[in-house]
Scaffold this motif. Structure first.
Motif, PDB file in Angstrom:
ATOM      1  N   THR A   1     -10.942  -0.443   2.954  1.00  0.00           N
ATOM      2  CA  THR A   1     -11.056   0.457   1.809  1.00  0.00           C
ATOM      3  C   THR A   1      -9.829   1.357   1.706  1.00  0.00           C
ATOM      4  O   THR A   1      -9.426   1.980   2.689  1.00  0.00           O
ATOM      5  N   TYR A   2      -9.295   1.437   0.496  1.00  0.00           N
ATOM      6  CA  TYR A   2      -8.107   2.247   0.217  1.00  0.00           C
ATOM      7  C   TYR A   2      -8.419   3.249  -0.901  1.00  0.00           C
ATOM      8  O   TYR A   2      -9.228   2.958  -1.789  1.00  0.00           O
ATOM      9  N   GLU A   3      -7.750   4.389  -0.871  1.00  0.00           N
ATOM     10  CA  GLU A   3      -7.901   5.384  -1.932  1.00  0.00           C
ATOM     11  C   GLU A   3      -6.536   5.895  -2.364  1.00  0.00           C
ATOM     12  O   GLU A   3      -5.580   5.899  -1.578  1.00  0.00           O
ATOM     13  N   ARG A   4      -6.494   6.321  -3.610  1.00  0.00           N
ATOM     14  CA  ARG A   4      -5.268   6.928  -4.145  1.00  0.00           C
ATOM     15  C   ARG A   4      -5.662   8.178  -4.930  1.00  0.00           C
ATOM     16  O   ARG A   4      -6.592   8.155  -5.739  1.00  0.00           O
ATOM     17  N   THR A   5      -4.974   9.265  -4.678  1.00  0.00           N
ATOM     18  CA  THR A   5      -5.221  10.512  -5.390  1.00  0.00           C
ATOM     19  C   THR A   5      -4.483  10.498  -6.715  1.00  0.00           C
ATOM     20  O   THR A   5      -3.293  10.184  -6.772  1.00  0.00           O
TER      21      THR A   5
ATOM     22  N   LEU B   1      -1.754  -4.849  -5.559  1.00  0.00           N
ATOM     23  CA  LEU B   1      -2.594  -4.802  -4.366  1.00  0.00           C
ATOM     24  C   LEU B   1      -3.285  -6.139  -4.133  1.00  0.00           C
ATOM     25  O   LEU B   1      -3.319  -6.662  -3.009  1.00  0.00           O
ATOM     26  N   THR B   2      -3.835  -6.696  -5.200  1.00  0.00           N
ATOM     27  CA  THR B   2      -4.587  -7.945  -5.090  1.00  0.00           C
ATOM     28  C   THR B   2      -3.689  -9.104  -4.666  1.00  0.00           C
ATOM     29  O   THR B   2      -4.077  -9.934  -3.827  1.00  0.00           O
ATOM     30  N   GLU B   3      -2.503  -9.156  -5.223  1.00  0.00           N
ATOM     31  CA  GLU B   3      -1.634 -10.298  -4.956  1.00  0.00           C
ATOM     32  C   GLU B   3      -0.812 -10.128  -3.682  1.00  0.00           C
ATOM     33  O   GLU B   3      -0.038 -11.017  -3.325  1.00  0.00           O
ATOM     34  N   SER B   4      -1.001  -8.979  -2.998  1.00  0.00           N
ATOM     35  CA  SER B   4      -0.293  -8.778  -1.729  1.00  0.00           C
ATOM     36  C   SER B   4      -1.245  -8.836  -0.536  1.00  0.00           C
ATOM     37  O   SER B   4      -0.889  -8.413   0.558  1.00  0.00           O
ATOM     38  N   LEU B   5      -2.454  -9.357  -0.743  1.00  0.00           N
ATOM     39  CA  LEU B   5      -3.432  -9.377   0.338  1.00  0.00           C
ATOM     40  C   LEU B   5      -2.947 -10.190   1.534  1.00  0.00           C
ATOM     41  O   LEU B   5      -2.342 -11.248   1.377  1.00  0.00           O
ATOM     42  N   ASP B   6      -3.219  -9.650   2.717  1.00  0.00           N
ATOM     43  CA  ASP B   6      -2.984 -10.364   3.969  1.00  0.00           C
ATOM     44  C   ASP B   6      -4.326 -10.862   4.506  1.00  0.00           C
ATOM     45  O   ASP B   6      -5.286 -10.094   4.590  1.00  0.00           O
ATOM     46  N   HIS B   7      -4.389 -12.144   4.867  1.00  0.00           N
ATOM     47  CA  HIS B   7      -5.610 -12.718   5.425  1.00  0.00           C
ATOM     48  C   HIS B   7      -5.239 -14.022   6.125  1.00  0.00           C
ATOM     49  O   HIS B   7      -4.618 -14.883   5.505  1.00  0.00           O
ATOM     50  N   PRO B   8      -5.560 -14.127   7.404  1.00  0.00           N
ATOM     51  CA  PRO B   8      -6.205 -13.158   8.295  1.00  0.00           C
ATOM     52  C   PRO B   8      -5.271 -11.985   8.591  1.00  0.00           C
ATOM     53  O   PRO B   8      -4.057 -12.142   8.578  1.00  0.00           O
ATOM     54  N   ALA B   9      -5.854 -10.823   8.862  1.00  0.00           N
ATOM     55  CA  ALA B   9      -5.076  -9.617   9.117  1.00  0.00           C
ATOM     56  C   ALA B   9      -5.499  -8.999  10.437  1.00  0.00           C
ATOM     57  O   ALA B   9      -6.677  -9.025  10.806  1.00  0.00           O
ATOM     58  N   ASP B  10      -4.527  -8.445  11.127  1.00  0.00           N
ATOM     59  CA  ASP B  10      -4.785  -7.737  12.377  1.00  0.00           C
ATOM     60  C   ASP B  10      -5.074  -6.285  12.042  1.00  0.00           C
ATOM     61  O   ASP B  10      -4.175  -5.533  11.670  1.00  0.00           O
ATOM     62  N   VAL B  11      -6.334  -5.886  12.123  1.00  0.00           N
ATOM     63  CA  VAL B  11      -6.737  -4.539  11.724  1.00  0.00           C
ATOM     64  C   VAL B  11      -7.580  -3.898  12.821  1.00  0.00           C
ATOM     65  O   VAL B  11      -8.163  -4.581  13.668  1.00  0.00           O
TER      66      VAL B  11
ATOM     67  N   ALA C   1       0.841  -1.202   0.000  1.00  0.00           N
ATOM     68  CA  ALA C   1       0.000   0.000   0.000  1.00  0.00           C
ATOM     69  C   ALA C   1       0.874   1.250   0.000  1.00  0.00           C
ATOM     70  O   ALA C   1       0.615   2.210  -0.744  1.00  0.00           O
ATOM     71  N   GLY C   2       1.914   1.255   0.827  1.00  0.00           N
ATOM     72  CA  GLY C   2       2.801   2.409   0.876  1.00  0.00           C
ATOM     73  C   GLY C   2       3.532   2.635  -0.428  1.00  0.00           C
ATOM     74  O   GLY C   2       3.667   3.776  -0.899  1.00  0.00           O
ATOM     75  N   ASP C   3       3.999   1.562  -1.065  1.00  0.00           N
ATOM     76  CA  ASP C   3       4.739   1.681  -2.321  1.00  0.00           C
ATOM     77  C   ASP C   3       3.854   2.181  -3.460  1.00  0.00           C
ATOM     78  O   ASP C   3       4.337   2.840  -4.384  1.00  0.00           O
ATOM     79  N   THR C   4       2.567   1.851  -3.422  1.00  0.00           N
ATOM     80  CA  THR C   4       1.666   2.212  -4.531  1.00  0.00           C
ATOM     81  C   THR C   4       0.940   3.533  -4.310  1.00  0.00           C
ATOM     82  O   THR C   4       0.277   4.032  -5.217  1.00  0.00           O
ATOM     83  N   GLY C   5       1.035   4.090  -3.110  1.00  0.00           N
ATOM     84  CA  GLY C   5       0.355   5.353  -2.840  1.00  0.00           C
ATOM     85  C   GLY C   5      -1.085   5.219  -2.429  1.00  0.00           C
ATOM     86  O   GLY C   5      -1.790   6.215  -2.285  1.00  0.00           O
TER      87      GLY C   5
END
Length: 229
Positions: A82-86, A208-218, A46-50
């Motif tokens: 949910t994530y957003e990118r400007t 983003l899709t191929e880096s999904l974490d599950h289960p995730a601590d959120v 997420a950080g690398d892609t903005g």
């Protein structure tokens, strides 16, 4: 982006009565409760892609159905990150027009039968359900099929041609949606981005899709509950 989903369907009385360890549910004294594990994008990706995490919402849905002439309930807890990118977009300037979300919803397996209808929904039905909750989104048709492999599990996502309303203007967008089973949950990754930015956004959505974490601590930031009939 997130919306209300109806994720539980009806099940035959023979399957329900075969439940073990759920006496209150069988006798009608309580709901059968099931909860998904949250999913998220890997923070480093997420950080690398903005893309920035906007919220993690929890929704508890209670579904009523009939078993042997009696009403029974299943209570399911779902999560959406949910994530957003400007992005820079013409007359709108910089705007949060690129959205990525991942829904986790429990498979709800009883006596070897999966109740959750996501198991049988094709991608067109998934995107129509999504669009039905947003007056500002009109899906026009299928554009392309894409293949991803999170958790080394290959699945097909569909890219749909659509139009979204943003600050009073029409924006042509692509909506990508698909579903994949991981452990005891179904995950539904969703991406929306301007068509003019497709060349840049499509490889990002793949990351983003191929880096999904599950289960995730959120940390859950929004919680709602609803009843379905």
């Amino acid at each position: 982006m997130h919306s209300r989903r109806r994720v539980l369907g009806l099940v035959g009385s023979s399957s329900v009565l075969a439940l073990s360890g759920c006496l209150d549910f069988v006798t009608g004294q309580g709901a059968y409760e099931v909860e998904s594990d949250p999913a998220r994008v890997s923070p480093s990706t997420a950080g690398d892609t903005g893309y920035e995490l906007q919220e993690v919402s929890e929704e508890v849905i209670e579904e009523q159905f009939e078993v042997a002439g009696q009403q029974r309930s299943v209570e399911a807890t779902n999560y959406v990150a949910t994530y957003e990118r400007t992005v820079e977009f013409g007359p709108l300037g910089e705007a949060a027009l690129a959205v990525f979300a991942v829904l986790s919803t429990p498979a709800v397996e009883i006596a070897g039968q999966t109740l959750n209808p996501v198991a049988n929904y094709d991608n067109e039905r998934l995107v129509r359900l999504l669009a039905s909750n947003y007056e500002s989104l009109e899906v026009r048709g299928e554009a392309e099929t894409l293949t991803y492999a999170p958790f080394d599990t290959e699945y097909e996502a569909t890219k749909f041609d659509a139009v979204a309303q943003f600050e009073g203007q029409e924006v042509e967008v692509f909506v990508q949606v698909g579903s994949v089973r991981h452990e005891e949950d179904f995950l539904v990754p969703i991406a929306v981005y301007p068509q003019d930015r497709a060349e840049d956004e499509e490889p990002v959505v793949a990351d983003l899709t191929e880096s999904l974490d599950h289960p995730a601590d959120v940390e859950v930031t929004t919680a709602t509950s609803s009843n379905s009939s």
